[in-house]
Design a protein around this motif. Structure first.
Motif, PDB file in Angstrom:
ATOM      1  N   MET A  45      13.244  -0.726  20.996  1.00 49.92           N
ATOM      2  CA  MET A  45      12.062   0.142  21.059  1.00 49.92           C
ATOM      3  C   MET A  45      11.757   1.234  20.410  1.00 49.92           C
ATOM      4  O   MET A  45      12.683   2.140  20.295  1.00 49.92           O
ATOM      5  N   HIS A  46      10.714   1.326  19.974  1.00 43.71           N
ATOM      6  CA  HIS A  46      10.239   2.636  19.165  1.00 43.71           C
ATOM      7  C   HIS A  46       8.714   2.612  19.037  1.00 43.71           C
ATOM      8  O   HIS A  46       8.053   1.901  19.644  1.00 43.71           O
ATOM      9  N   GLN A  47       8.245   3.917  18.642  1.00 45.84           N
ATOM     10  CA  GLN A  47       6.935   4.408  18.295  1.00 45.84           C
ATOM     11  C   GLN A  47       6.405   4.141  16.790  1.00 45.84           C
ATOM     12  O   GLN A  47       7.234   4.547  16.096  1.00 45.84           O
ATOM     13  N   ASP A  48       5.346   3.807  16.665  1.00 45.91           N
ATOM     14  CA  ASP A  48       4.893   3.784  15.349  1.00 45.91           C
ATOM     15  C   ASP A  48       4.182   5.037  15.293  1.00 45.91           C
ATOM     16  O   ASP A  48       3.032   5.239  15.557  1.00 45.91           O
ATOM     17  N   LYS A  49       4.936   5.865  14.636  1.00 46.07           N
ATOM     18  CA  LYS A  49       4.261   7.422  14.729  1.00 46.07           C
ATOM     19  C   LYS A  49       4.715   8.270  13.335  1.00 46.07           C
ATOM     20  O   LYS A  49       4.405   9.314  13.383  1.00 46.07           O
ATOM     21  N   ASP A  50       4.733   7.364  12.447  1.00 47.45           N
ATOM     22  CA  ASP A  50       4.867   8.168  11.087  1.00 47.45           C
ATOM     23  C   ASP A  50       3.387   8.473  10.171  1.00 47.45           C
ATOM     24  O   ASP A  50       3.291   8.706   9.109  1.00 47.45           O
ATOM     25  N   GLU A  51       2.413   7.623  10.996  1.00 45.04           N
ATOM     26  CA  GLU A  51       0.947   7.872  10.574  1.00 45.04           C
ATOM     27  C   GLU A  51       0.207   9.027  10.860  1.00 45.04           C
ATOM     28  O   GLU A  51       0.672   9.487  11.825  1.00 45.04           O
ATOM     29  N   ARG A  52      -0.361   9.503   9.936  1.00 43.55           N
ATOM     30  CA  ARG A  52      -1.184  10.691  10.568  1.00 43.55           C
ATOM     31  C   ARG A  52      -2.642  10.273  10.642  1.00 43.55           C
ATOM     32  O   ARG A  52      -3.580  10.925  10.566  1.00 43.55           O
ATOM     33  N   SER A  53      -2.566   9.205  11.698  1.00 43.00           N
ATOM     34  CA  SER A  53      -3.938   8.727  12.307  1.00 43.00           C
ATOM     35  C   SER A  53      -3.837   8.058  13.423  1.00 43.00           C
ATOM     36  O   SER A  53      -2.618   7.510  13.749  1.00 43.00           O
ATOM     37  N   SER A  54      -4.544   8.177  14.479  1.00 44.47           N
ATOM     38  CA  SER A  54      -4.378   7.319  15.716  1.00 44.47           C
ATOM     39  C   SER A  54      -5.101   6.170  15.619  1.00 44.47           C
ATOM     40  O   SER A  54      -5.558   5.476  16.608  1.00 44.47           O
TER      41      SER A  54
ATOM     42  N   GLY B 251       0.876  -1.300   0.016  1.00 42.56           N
ATOM     43  CA  GLY B 251       0.025  -0.091   0.004  1.00 42.56           C
ATOM     44  C   GLY B 251       0.645   1.333   0.044  1.00 42.56           C
ATOM     45  O   GLY B 251       0.666   2.151  -0.971  1.00 42.56           O
ATOM     46  N   TRP B 252       1.626   1.341   0.850  1.00 44.84           N
ATOM     47  CA  TRP B 252       2.465   2.502   1.303  1.00 44.84           C
ATOM     48  C   TRP B 252       3.783   1.901   1.397  1.00 44.84           C
ATOM     49  O   TRP B 252       3.774   1.014   2.364  1.00 44.84           O
ATOM     50  N   HIS B 253       4.937   2.512   1.232  1.00 47.22           N
ATOM     51  CA  HIS B 253       6.393   2.285   1.511  1.00 47.22           C
ATOM     52  C   HIS B 253       6.731   2.943   2.632  1.00 47.22           C
ATOM     53  O   HIS B 253       6.843   4.104   2.547  1.00 47.22           O
ATOM     54  N   TRP B 254       7.034   2.329   3.715  1.00 50.66           N
ATOM     55  CA  TRP B 254       7.854   2.976   4.882  1.00 50.66           C
ATOM     56  C   TRP B 254       9.290   2.943   4.775  1.00 50.66           C
ATOM     57  O   TRP B 254       9.822   1.856   4.655  1.00 50.66           O
ATOM     58  N   ARG B 255       9.811   4.224   5.059  1.00 49.18           N
ATOM     59  CA  ARG B 255      11.238   4.034   5.329  1.00 49.18           C
ATOM     60  C   ARG B 255      11.517   5.186   6.510  1.00 49.18           C
ATOM     61  O   ARG B 255      10.690   6.099   6.552  1.00 49.18           O
ATOM     62  N   PRO B 256      12.638   5.152   7.070  1.00 48.51           N
ATOM     63  CA  PRO B 256      12.511   5.859   8.398  1.00 48.51           C
ATOM     64  C   PRO B 256      12.955   7.449   7.804  1.00 48.51           C
ATOM     65  O   PRO B 256      13.852   7.515   6.907  1.00 48.51           O
ATOM     66  N   TYR B 257      11.762   8.254   8.147  1.00 46.17           N
ATOM     67  CA  TYR B 257      10.721   8.008   8.836  1.00 46.17           C
ATOM     68  C   TYR B 257       9.385   8.718   8.126  1.00 46.17           C
ATOM     69  O   TYR B 257       8.964   9.585   8.731  1.00 46.17           O
ATOM     70  N   ARG B 258       9.121   8.190   7.022  1.00 46.80           N
ATOM     71  CA  ARG B 258       7.754   8.573   6.272  1.00 46.80           C
ATOM     72  C   ARG B 258       7.641   7.714   5.412  1.00 46.80           C
ATOM     73  O   ARG B 258       8.105   6.486   4.991  1.00 46.80           O
ATOM     74  N   TYR B 259       6.036   7.848   4.869  1.00 50.03           N
ATOM     75  CA  TYR B 259       5.794   6.891   3.833  1.00 50.03           C
ATOM     76  C   TYR B 259       5.603   7.548   2.461  1.00 50.03           C
ATOM     77  O   TYR B 259       5.366   8.928   2.285  1.00 50.03           O
ATOM     78  N   SER B 260       5.914   6.760   1.363  1.00 48.26           N
ATOM     79  CA  SER B 260       5.664   7.135   0.127  1.00 48.26           C
ATOM     80  C   SER B 260       4.944   6.048  -0.803  1.00 48.26           C
ATOM     81  O   SER B 260       4.929   5.097  -0.393  1.00 48.26           O
TER      82      SER B 260
END
Ligand SMILES: O=C(O)CCC(=O)C(=O)O
Ligand SMILES: [Fe+2]
Length: 221
Positions: free
Chosen positions: A131-140, A64-73
């Motif tokens: 340890m990390h947060q999944d926080k590159d999404e603009r949705s909660s 769907g979307w490609h994630w790389r640190p720290y954004r989607y395209s």
């Protein structure tokens, strides 16, 4: 093999639910087959490069979307520039079913859940995830996590820091873990994988597969 005596569901934090053995072995096998397809392209499964030059020990392919640190395209510009495979409707259905089981049949959040990306992670015996947060999404909207293959220790923490308090949870093949609501931005990671603990009947001779379904909140404009 489905466990004879499945572990009990648990709620390590508000909005976080662990349902052991949720996915039947036939569906685990179908998921492994699908992951094998996705791992071969259009974007190959690879070790994600980190901005400071390191690489992640986990291998990942996205839908769907490609994630790389720290954004989607939409395209995998850090791999081969190709557009990632589409996020299939059946996987969104599976995500909604997972949320209904975790949050209850009446959950409005479960009914409207529309994930549009998945990170498909493969762990060999040495792979970990810090340890990390999944926080590159603009949705909660909640994250739905499915595991197949070798057992791991999944560390589920708090929203304030990488440190304590956290809960170490064994994720086995077929386990569902959901984190949403007040836990959506909790730190989490994988501290250990136990090689050789998976059931070859899933179609995986070794290693651990994890899919996280997410709502990016992004559009194509
Ligand atoms: O492998 C797991 O269980 C967690 C994966 C994860 O946290 C991620 O992909 O962001
Ligand atoms: Fe994560």
């Amino acid at each position: 093999m489905d466990a004879l005596i499945p572990a009990e569901p648990s709620r390590p934090a508000p909005g976080a639910v662990h349902l052991p053995g949720w996915l039947p072995s036939g569906e685990q096998r179908r998921l492994v087959e699908a992951c094998r397809e996705w791992a071969s392209g259009p974007v190959p499964m690879r070790h994600t490069r980190l901005p400071r030059g390191g690489v992640m020990s986990v291998r990942t392919v996205c839908l769907g979307w490609h994630w790389r640190p720290y954004r989607y395209s939409r395209t995998a510009d850090d791999v081969n520039g190709r557009r990632v495979a589409p996020f299939p409707g059946w996987l969104a259905d599976l995500g909604r079913r997972a949320l209904r089981c975790a949050y209850g049949e009446e959950s409005a959040e479960a009914h409207r859940y529309a994930p549009d990306t998945a990170l498909v992670n493969f762990y060999d015996g040495d792979a970990r995830m810090g340890m990390h947060q999944d926080k590159d999404e603009r949705s909660s909207a909640p994250v739905v996590s499915l595991s197949v293959g070798d057992t791991c220790v999944f560390r589920f923490g708090n929203t304030a820091s990488r440190g304590k308090p956290y809960t170490d949870i064994e994720l086995n093949s077929g386990d569902l873990f959901v984190f949403g609501g007040p836990s959506r931005f909790a730190y989490h990671g994988v501290t250990k994988v136990f090689p050789g603990t998976g059931d070859p009947a899933t179609g995986m001779a070794s290693g651990r597969l994890n899919l996280t379904l997410r709502v990016t909140g992004l559009t194509d404009d």
